[in-house]
Design an enzyme around this catalytic site. Structure first.
Site, short mmCIF file in Angstrom:
data_model
loop_
_atom_site.label_atom_id
_atom_site.label_comp_id
_atom_site.label_asym_id
_atom_site.label_seq_id
_atom_site.Cartn_x
_atom_site.Cartn_y
_atom_site.Cartn_z
N CYS A 1 -99.79 4.08 12.70
CA CYS A 1 -101.28 3.32 12.80
C CYS A 1 -101.82 3.96 14.07
CB CYS A 1 -100.65 1.99 13.16
SG CYS A 1 -99.62 1.36 11.79
N GLU A 2 -102.28 5.36 13.89
CA GLU A 2 -103.28 5.75 14.97
C GLU A 2 -103.61 7.02 13.96
OE1 GLU A 2 -102.06 7.69 18.34
OE2 GLU A 2 -100.41 6.53 18.26
N ARG B 1 -89.28 29.79 20.65
CA ARG B 1 -90.04 29.90 19.69
C ARG B 1 -89.75 30.72 18.51
NH1 ARG B 1 -95.02 26.75 19.82
NH2 ARG B 1 -95.22 27.30 21.81
N PRO C 1 -86.42 33.62 25.23
CA PRO C 1 -87.46 33.15 24.15
C PRO C 1 -86.75 31.92 23.30
CG PRO C 1 -85.71 35.19 23.38
CD PRO C 1 -85.60 34.64 24.74
N1 LLP Z 1 -88.70 29.49 29.64
C1 LLP Z 1 -89.31 28.71 30.08
C2 LLP Z 1 -89.10 28.58 31.64
C3 LLP Z 1 -90.09 27.81 29.47
O1 LLP Z 1 -91.02 26.75 30.18
C4 LLP Z 1 -90.23 27.98 28.02
C5 LLP Z 1 -91.20 27.01 27.41
C6 LLP Z 1 -89.56 28.97 27.37
C7 LLP Z 1 -88.77 29.74 28.26
C8 LLP Z 1 -89.61 29.15 25.82
O2 LLP Z 1 -90.72 29.66 25.60
P1 LLP Z 1 -90.94 30.04 24.03
O3 LLP Z 1 -90.48 31.20 23.83
O4 LLP Z 1 -90.38 28.92 23.10
O5 LLP Z 1 -92.47 30.08 23.82
N2 LLP Z 1 -93.95 21.97 23.47
C9 LLP Z 1 -94.88 23.22 22.88
C10 LLP Z 1 -94.22 24.68 24.00
C11 LLP Z 1 -93.70 24.37 25.24
C12 LLP Z 1 -93.09 25.47 25.90
C13 LLP Z 1 -92.53 24.87 27.25
N3 LLP Z 1 -91.76 26.04 27.96
C14 LLP Z 1 -95.25 23.48 21.66
O6 LLP Z 1 -94.95 22.76 20.81
O7 LLP Z 1 -96.02 24.63 21.39
#
Ligand code: LLP
Length: 421
Positions: free
Chosen positions: A346-347, A278, A276
């Site tokens: 600027c966008e 986020r 995890p």
């Molecule tokens: N494991 C792998 C292999 C991943 O690709 C990711 C996230 C995670 C774990 C963690 O996922 P989480 O628990 O954080 O959801 N920039 C985007 C999110 C991209 C997530 C990419 N991979 C945003 O701001 O929503």
């Protein structure tokens, strides 16, 4: 739940006033709450108490070394996707045997550094990667522990840019071909198969897609064991979503997620890993910004703030919603007005919110974007030559700058003018 609450009309991070940090550090800045980070980590750790397990924090979501040390000291492992992240985890004191290495494009150089520095496992995503890893391991006289990331072809029901488990996505090996790929892995002298890996996407707000994916992984575990492979570890990925808006239906809780894991894969008696990001870091951070001007357009009022899309790209990139709150609490009955909250870049994409109802706000006042712990600082850039903004960590009544604001000189001196110009 987080630790950004009002006390006597002032927004606080734990026991520290945000206005006080702003006075010392200047705006804009990110601030993280140690208590919230630790609380969220513990929710996952407790939710998996039914099994031998390791909660590997997805470093990509928030990679400051101080944060990694805080979580590492609390017992977290780390999920990294580049050698840069690996070295950050090591710099935070996390031992290699608690670091899993994910990602579809690991280079031989990255593999070598991780094998030399110690690694729990590589989550491999293709046959060419398997071959390369075996070669590197053999050249070092070791065996690389691996899982194969399988693509279960389930719909994660999340934003298209952060969905990863459908067959058209670039991730993993189609689960239908997994048995032949494991057979190949078993033949490669530099690899040691230890388990299976799956990750279907991010900001999932329902358990059902996880359940479908994990059920397929459970079936595959039994097939692979029957084929003679030792599957003792399941890496079930990250992706559990968070509430971005106070009034939203909240996504499932870690405890419910943990119980579902037990239902779907508990009978296999594997060690469970999850990744995890986020849910641990997202609501553990806010981005504090000052209103530079209030501009009356023909149809709208614009709040022009000193943070911009280069500091928090999620609204521009994923149409993401972030709650925006005043640092001085609105008084009951204070007038509300709809604002377009925008940065100075600027966008037109540099817009955080349109028509957002907020207490009437004046130039010079501070506001905070909530849920800015994950995928904010780590996705920042210096677009428009805006130096990266500082990160601050609060614990109880103490706070520290954990990444300083570079000077303009720091930024400019990274460029060099060739002699012949
Ligand atoms: N494991 C792998 C292999 C991943 O690709 C990711 C996230 C995670 C774990 C963690 O996922 P989480 O628990 O954080 O959801 N920039 C985007 C999110 C991209 C997530 C990419 N991979 C945003 O701001 O929503």
């Amino acid at each position: 739940m987080d630790h950004f609450l009002y006390q006597d009309g002032q927004l606080m991070a734990e026991d520290v006033s945000i206005a006080e940090i702003a006075a010392q550090v200047g705006t804009p800045f990110y601030v993280y709450s140690a208590a919230t980070l630790l609380r969220h980590f513990k929710l996952f750790d407790d939710a998996l108490a039914h099994s031998e397990h390791l909660v590997c924090f997805a470093v990509k979501s928030l990679s400051n070394v101080a944060v990694l040390k805080l979580l590492g000291d609390a017992g977290a492992g780390m999920d990294v996707v580049s050698i840069g992240e690996y070295l950050r985890a090591k710099a935070a004191g996390v031992s290699g045997d608690k670091i899993v290495f994910s990602g579809i494009g690991k280079t031989r150089e990255e593999m070598r550094i991780a094998l030399e520095g110690g690694i729990r496992q590589f989550n491999v995503e293709s046959e060419p990667e398997m071959q390369a890893l075996s070669d590197v391991a053999v050249s070092l006289g070791v065996q690389a522990p691996i899982t194969v990331r399988v693509n279960p072809d389930v719909d994660a029901k999340t934003h298209a840019k952060i969905s990863t488990g459908k067959k058209e996505d670039k991730f993993g090996i189609p689960i239908s071909r997994a048995r032949e790929v494991y057979a190949m892995a078993a033949e490669l002298p530099g690899l040691k198969v230890v388990g299976i890996d799956v990750h279907i996407g991010s900001q999932l707000t329902e358990l059902e897609p996880f359940r479908q994916a994990y059920r397929k992984v459970a079936e595959l575990t039994e097939q692979l064991r029957a084929d003679g492979h030792e599957i003792s570890r399941l890496d079930l990925g990250g992706g559990l979503g968070i509430p971005y808006a106070r009034d939203n239906n909240a996504p499932p809780l870690p405890i419910e997620y943990g119980a579902m894991i037990q239902e779907e894969v508990g009978h296999l008696e594997c060690e469970i890993e999850i990744e995890p990001g986020r849910l641990i870091s997202g609501n553990s951070g806010i981005l504090v910004t000052e209103v530079i001007y209030v501009k009356s357009g023909e149809e709208r009022e614009f709040l022009i703030v000193d943070a911009a899309m280069n500091d928090l790209v999620r609204p521009a990139m994923y149409d993401a919603h972030h709650d925006i709150v005043p640092v001085i609490e609105a008084t009951p009955g204070q007038e509300q007005a709809p604002y377009d909250v925008v940065g100075p870049i600027c966008e037109s994409g540099d817009t955080f919110a349109k028509g957002r109802m907020m207490p009437q706000t004046k130039a010079g006042e501070l506001v905070a974007f909530r849920s800015a712990g994950a995928y904010a600082a780590v996705m920042a850039s210096e677009y428009n030559s805006r130096p990266m903004i500082p990160e601050v960590l609060v614990q109880g009544d103490q706070f520290a700058v954990i990444r300083r604001r570079p000077t303009f000189e720091d930024m400019i001196n990274r460029d060099s003018i060739p002699e012949w110009l």
